[in-house]
Structures are given as structure tokens and as C-alpha cells.
Scaffold this motif. Sequence first.
Motif, PDB file in Angstrom:
ATOM      1  N   THR A 275      26.283 -29.711 -26.978  1.00 33.07           N
ATOM      2  CA  THR A 275      25.772 -29.003 -28.148  1.00 33.07           C
ATOM      3  C   THR A 275      25.818 -27.507 -27.854  1.00 33.07           C
ATOM      4  O   THR A 275      25.182 -27.060 -26.890  1.00 33.07           O
ATOM      5  N   PRO A 276      26.538 -26.717 -28.632  1.00 32.52           N
ATOM      6  CA  PRO A 276      26.732 -25.310 -28.275  1.00 32.52           C
ATOM      7  C   PRO A 276      25.446 -24.501 -28.129  1.00 32.52           C
ATOM      8  O   PRO A 276      25.376 -23.595 -27.306  1.00 32.52           O
ATOM      9  N   SER A 277      24.422 -24.822 -28.900  1.00 29.81           N
ATOM     10  CA  SER A 277      23.198 -24.018 -28.868  1.00 29.81           C
ATOM     11  C   SER A 277      22.325 -24.288 -27.649  1.00 29.81           C
ATOM     12  O   SER A 277      21.498 -23.458 -27.269  1.00 29.81           O
ATOM     13  N   THR A 278      22.501 -25.454 -27.011  1.00 29.26           N
ATOM     14  CA  THR A 278      21.643 -25.810 -25.874  1.00 29.26           C
ATOM     15  C   THR A 278      22.432 -26.194 -24.624  1.00 29.26           C
ATOM     16  O   THR A 278      21.874 -26.228 -23.535  1.00 29.26           O
ATOM     17  N   TYR A 295      33.149 -27.240 -26.206  1.00 26.31           N
ATOM     18  CA  TYR A 295      32.625 -27.123 -27.566  1.00 26.31           C
ATOM     19  C   TYR A 295      33.556 -26.191 -28.334  1.00 26.31           C
ATOM     20  O   TYR A 295      34.347 -25.444 -27.732  1.00 26.31           O
ATOM     21  N   GLU A 308      26.037 -19.476 -20.624  1.00 27.83           N
ATOM     22  CA  GLU A 308      25.660 -20.877 -20.798  1.00 27.83           C
ATOM     23  C   GLU A 308      24.553 -21.279 -19.822  1.00 27.83           C
ATOM     24  O   GLU A 308      23.666 -22.068 -20.161  1.00 27.83           O
ATOM     25  N   MET A 311      21.334 -20.123 -21.321  1.00 28.27           N
ATOM     26  CA  MET A 311      20.948 -20.944 -22.467  1.00 28.27           C
ATOM     27  C   MET A 311      20.432 -22.311 -22.032  1.00 28.27           C
ATOM     28  O   MET A 311      19.437 -22.819 -22.565  1.00 28.27           O
ATOM     29  N   ALA A 315      16.740 -24.032 -22.573  1.00 22.45           N
ATOM     30  CA  ALA A 315      16.598 -25.326 -23.251  1.00 22.45           C
ATOM     31  C   ALA A 315      15.845 -26.331 -22.377  1.00 22.45           C
ATOM     32  O   ALA A 315      15.191 -27.249 -22.894  1.00 22.45           O
TER      33      ALA A 315
END
Length: 340
Positions: A275-278, A295, A308, A311, A315
Motif C-alpha cells: 500500500t503506497p501510503s503505509t 507500487y 519509505e 513512512m 505506520a
Amino acid sequence: MIQGPIQTDVAIVGAGPTALFAAFECGMLKLSCVLIDALDEIGGQCAALYPEKPIYDIPAHPSIEGGALIAALEAQIAPFDVPRLLGQRVEALSGHRGAFTLKTSAGETVQAKAIIIAAGAGAFGPNRPPLHGLEEYERSGAVQYYVRRRADFEGKRIVVAGGGDSALDWALSLSELADKIYLLHRRARFRGAPETLARIEEQVVAGRIEKIVPYQLHALHGADGRLESVEVADLDGNARHLEADTLLPFYGLSTDLGPIANWNIDTIRSTIPVTPSTLETSLAGVFAIGDIAAYPGKLKLILQGFSEGAMAAHAIHPIVHPDTALHFEYSTSKGVPAAS
């Protein structure tokens, strides 16, 4: 071997530049972590493949060698005293988000609340040319697939085989100190940036590089691991003997996800969709960063891997501290917290 299971917040699989920066970001969020890598030293491909090769796209560093980058990243995580399990692979994964158990090939057990996979291209090794007696020359160092110390090639006659960036870059770099450079490729056209190709032609005109095209490796000649010449042949079978001390074949790397492929995580062609956001994978609590993560819009750059890592650490924080809100602060305000 460490007695008893290792308890940590985050297990980071890999110890390359992306993994090291992820360890720093975890430390900044007061998350404990441990690094696990199949290689005997930290640094991943930077340390194993090109410790003396300049990297030009690291922010604030117009140029930095791979080894120097790893040394700087190691100094950055020093305040957090991150344990390293080196020379061992993670063979098995069990458990669930918040309570994972990892078993390594050295018999270590790691219990972690979350996992970051930063394994680069996975387990990697060179694509080796199919030449008779190759192993003997590999053992003696007459055939090498990586350049770790440029100084080792001073005054040598070298055959550089390949048509891509690695072959071109090392032919240029080693031409500064080698006695002779042969640049061998099965096609007349090389795959490289126009600026690199122009520099190659300059060295050809200057007599520092001799292009051998279109030829392929055919045989090695020498005795007791000492290379005397490399036999090459064109598509019609016409042969040439190139007097040489060293052969450097740059035919790329063969990669393998290894045991990771059996962790019940979705994979696509030796990469792990996230998942790009997490950066979370299909298995809750397991994250992937760096070259192994896939991704839409992904760039395989170290600097993107650094982002990354940050991020993923953010997360993971609510997994480790579900009842504690994370109040983001800039490092200029909070400094580097002491290891917990």
C-alpha cells in the motif's frame, strides 16, 4: 548465538542503506529494532558490489562512494545501539500483526510486533558465464564479478565483458590505472547514457580502452588459476586471444526472494506489492521498503527507499503503541532520543 528469543518492536529483514535508515527512523520514534541480513556485513549491495563506486543522487552529497554512505548511515544509528544478526537468513515466519516470531538459519529466534522487509533485490548473485574451468579462476581472483578495491587492478590487463552501465562505468574507472582495458560486447551497440558512451569513445581514441565487438566469451587460458588470455569469438566462430590478467563479467544479477516467497505474502516477479501510503504488504503488520517494494509510480532509488523507511516506521508506531498518539516533531526540535 544469543540465549533465548530476542524481543524487539520491529524486525528489519535486510541491512542495506534503506534498512539502516529505517532503523534510524524507528529509533527516532522510540521503537526498538533488530537488523537481520544474510551477508556477513551491513551495507547490502552498496558494500558487497560497489563500495568504491560513486553515487550521485543522494541528497546533500554531490558524490559519495557506496562504502562511505554505509559508514555514515551506521554512524547515524549508533545512538540507538541496534542489534545485528548477520550471516543468517530468516527461514521461517509465524504469528500475526503485533506478535510475530522469526527463525533464522543460525538458530536465532526473534519476536517482533511488526516486520520491515528491506531485502533489496532479495538474495542476489552474479550471472556467471558458462566457461570451462571458471571456478578455478574465480578462486584465484582472476575472474571477479564486483570491484571492491580499484587499487587491486592497478597495472593489470583487464577484459571487461558486458554492454550495460556496470561494464561501461567500470571500464572508464579502471582505465585510469589499468595497463590495458578490453571492452567486450556481443553487439556493436552498448546500453548506456549518451554522456557515458561519449566518454568511452574518448578513451578509445586515447588508446586506454579497446572495444572488442561483436564478440562473446569463448574460453579462458592459463594454469593453476593464473589467467594468461581470454579467448573470444564472433558469431561466425572467428576467434581472438586477448592477453589478460583479469576478467570482469558484468552480466547482471540473478535474484531470488528466497524464504520470503513462502511467507504467504503476495509477490509479483520477485517484488512485493505494498500500500503506497503505509508500505504495508498483503500480510498485516509486515511492511516492505526499498527495491523489493512495488507500487504504481515506484522509483528504484535509494532516496525513495529512505522516504519509505520513514513512512513504514510511522505506520508501525500505532501497532507497537496502540494507546499512544504520535505527535510528529521535526528532528531539529526533538533531537535524537536516547535508546530505550
